[in-house]
Design a protein around this motif. Sequence first.
Motif, PDB file in Angstrom:
ATOM      1  N   ALA A 183      29.544  86.069  24.712  1.00 27.95           N
ATOM      2  CA  ALA A 183      30.695  85.458  25.377  1.00 27.95           C
ATOM      3  C   ALA A 183      30.242  84.369  26.335  1.00 27.95           C
ATOM      4  N   ILE A 184      31.166  83.470  26.639  1.00 23.46           N
ATOM      5  CA  ILE A 184      30.975  82.439  27.662  1.00 23.46           C
ATOM      6  C   ILE A 184      31.981  82.725  28.769  1.00 23.46           C
ATOM      7  N   ILE A 185      31.495  82.808  30.009  1.00 24.36           N
ATOM      8  CA  ILE A 185      32.363  83.094  31.141  1.00 24.36           C
ATOM      9  C   ILE A 185      32.321  81.936  32.135  1.00 24.36           C
ATOM     10  N   LEU A 186      33.493  81.529  32.629  1.00 23.74           N
ATOM     11  CA  LEU A 186      33.542  80.436  33.594  1.00 23.74           C
ATOM     12  C   LEU A 186      34.853  80.458  34.374  1.00 23.74           C
ATOM     13  N   GLU A 187      34.847  79.772  35.500  1.00 23.05           N
ATOM     14  CA  GLU A 187      36.059  79.502  36.284  1.00 23.05           C
ATOM     15  C   GLU A 187      36.565  78.112  35.893  1.00 23.05           C
ATOM     16  N   GLY A 205      36.134  71.618  24.391  1.00 21.70           N
ATOM     17  CA  GLY A 205      34.910  71.676  23.595  1.00 21.70           C
ATOM     18  C   GLY A 205      34.334  73.084  23.538  1.00 21.70           C
ATOM     19  N   ILE A 206      34.389  73.800  24.658  1.00 20.16           N
ATOM     20  CA  ILE A 206      33.906  75.179  24.669  1.00 20.16           C
ATOM     21  C   ILE A 206      34.787  76.068  23.803  1.00 20.16           C
ATOM     22  N   ARG A 207      36.096  75.852  23.873  1.00 22.17           N
ATOM     23  CA  ARG A 207      37.004  76.646  23.024  1.00 22.17           C
ATOM     24  C   ARG A 207      36.677  76.435  21.544  1.00 22.17           C
ATOM     25  N   LYS A 208      36.413  75.205  21.177  1.00 23.69           N
ATOM     26  CA  LYS A 208      36.080  74.889  19.785  1.00 23.69           C
ATOM     27  C   LYS A 208      34.749  75.548  19.396  1.00 23.69           C
ATOM     28  N   LEU A 209      33.772  75.484  20.296  1.00 20.89           N
ATOM     29  CA  LEU A 209      32.482  76.124  20.027  1.00 20.89           C
ATOM     30  C   LEU A 209      32.637  77.629  19.818  1.00 20.89           C
ATOM     31  N   CYS A 210      33.415  78.247  20.686  1.00 24.23           N
ATOM     32  CA  CYS A 210      33.625  79.695  20.592  1.00 24.23           C
ATOM     33  C   CYS A 210      34.286  80.072  19.268  1.00 24.23           C
ATOM     34  N   ASP A 211      35.276  79.285  18.875  1.00 22.44           N
ATOM     35  CA  ASP A 211      35.972  79.555  17.611  1.00 22.44           C
ATOM     36  C   ASP A 211      35.028  79.408  16.421  1.00 22.44           C
ATOM     37  N   LEU A 216      33.379  84.983  22.312  1.00 21.95           N
ATOM     38  CA  LEU A 216      34.564  85.163  23.164  1.00 21.95           C
ATOM     39  C   LEU A 216      34.509  84.223  24.355  1.00 21.95           C
ATOM     40  N   LEU A 217      35.671  83.705  24.742  1.00 18.97           N
ATOM     41  CA  LEU A 217      35.785  82.838  25.908  1.00 18.97           C
ATOM     42  C   LEU A 217      36.492  83.602  27.024  1.00 18.97           C
ATOM     43  N   LEU A 218      35.806  83.735  28.179  1.00 14.44           N
ATOM     44  CA  LEU A 218      36.332  84.488  29.306  1.00 14.44           C
ATOM     45  C   LEU A 218      36.587  83.552  30.478  1.00 14.44           C
ATOM     46  N   PHE A 219      37.795  83.576  31.013  1.00 17.85           N
ATOM     47  CA  PHE A 219      38.126  82.779  32.189  1.00 17.85           C
ATOM     48  C   PHE A 219      38.266  83.682  33.410  1.00 17.85           C
ATOM     49  N   ASP A 220      37.605  83.308  34.471  1.00 16.95           N
ATOM     50  CA  ASP A 220      37.777  83.954  35.769  1.00 16.95           C
ATOM     51  C   ASP A 220      38.815  83.141  36.538  1.00 16.95           C
ATOM     52  N   GLU A 221      40.036  83.694  36.636  1.00 13.45           N
ATOM     53  CA  GLU A 221      41.122  83.010  37.336  1.00 13.45           C
ATOM     54  C   GLU A 221      41.503  83.738  38.624  1.00 13.45           C
ATOM     55  N   ILE A 222      40.543  84.413  39.202  1.00 24.15           N
ATOM     56  CA  ILE A 222      40.812  85.201  40.398  1.00 24.15           C
ATOM     57  C   ILE A 222      41.275  84.316  41.547  1.00 24.15           C
ATOM     58  N   PRO A 242      42.002  81.306  26.887  1.00 26.90           N
ATOM     59  CA  PRO A 242      40.819  82.143  26.693  1.00 26.90           C
ATOM     60  C   PRO A 242      41.145  83.375  25.858  1.00 26.90           C
ATOM     61  N   ASP A 243      40.122  84.115  25.511  1.00 30.95           N
ATOM     62  CA  ASP A 243      40.318  85.399  24.837  1.00 30.95           C
ATOM     63  C   ASP A 243      40.549  86.525  25.840  1.00 30.95           C
TER      64      ASP A 243
END
Length: 391
Positions: A183-187, A205-211, A216-222, A242-243
């Motif tokens: 997975a890739i995790i980012l804010e 671009g990251i979404r396309k790479l993940c697909d 999995l694409l993880l967003f930290d939206e805290i 994100p996923d």
Amino acid sequence: MNPYMQETENALVHTYNRFPVIFEKGEGVYLYDTEGNKYLDFAAGIAVCGLGYGNPELTAAVKEQTELLWHTSNLFYNASCGTAAEALKKASGMDRVFFTNSGTEANEGMLKAARKYAWKKKTGRYEFIAMEGSFHGRSMGALSVTEHEAYRTPFEPLIPGVKFAKFNDLDSVKALISDNTCAIILEPIQGEGGINMADPEFLKGIRKLCDEEGILLLFDEIQCGMGRTGQMFAWQYYGVKPDMMSMAKAIGSGVPVGAFAMTEDVAKDSLEPGDHGTTYGGNPLVCTAVAKTLEIFEKERLTEHVKEIGAYLEERLDELAASEDTVLERRGTGLIQGIRLTKPAGEVTARAMEEGLVIITARSDVIRFVPPMVITKEHVDEMIEKLKKSL
């Protein structure tokens, strides 16, 4: 010094760097200390108190719930948990919600769910790609994907299998992807890292790479979610879904609650009963606050208000940057903004307290503005005048 503060200073070993003030009550967007001094709050408990202080509807709802039931544990259903989960699903665009006690725990849950997803898919993947400048919490798992040497070094070795890419550099992400990438995790907007906004093309671009790679694409939206961009969550601002995503802070308006959410595709192949748990997560008290907070956001059309007042805050901060030599630039959008300084930001925040203004830093040279989302233009003007004196 207040006698209670002196007693506290003498009795405790410091684990936090605190301002020399004891807040006693809040009203609207103002805080009051034990000496009766009034402070304009542009920190909101670090982006937590989105509705400000003393909202009558929220107060009444939580008070009523305290008279009914506080806690049952996660062995039983409770009605407010279901109501809050449905409201968060609608707001976040996700399909499944797991309540936690904090944002750090929400990120822990996401990391575990991503590893379990890879295990169920029998891919053998276990590595995470995180971002330079990131902050995801201080537990061992969350700290492992946080790129901040001062936080990490004393606690190493941390969880293995984490690589750090350059934020807003898609090629650096591509260079780190391997057959082991889980997975890739980012804010989408880095808060603690300095109010750094992701470029739209970077996220796309990251979404396309993940697909393409089955990652999995993880967003930290805290910090950047729950209305601060003018959309309920930052992924909606960018149009990149994100996923999985984590949230906390403003979802409960000050009660200790977090959550992570995921799509149905991920949910059906990740956590099962016994994989993850929490004694207090999703209890009736905090979920009442979550449900009422989301109801107020929708009824008061707060995201529209954030767009309007956020544009005005940007305008005033841009004016400040143009007129003050110590201000290098403005960053951010909506009601998650920052200004980068030529001097230590901590000096300015300390001076601001003397002027009756609560602001906080993000790294050593950025002042962060994450006020209650109910502020008005008059509050922005008042803040700017106090900030000018503090600079």
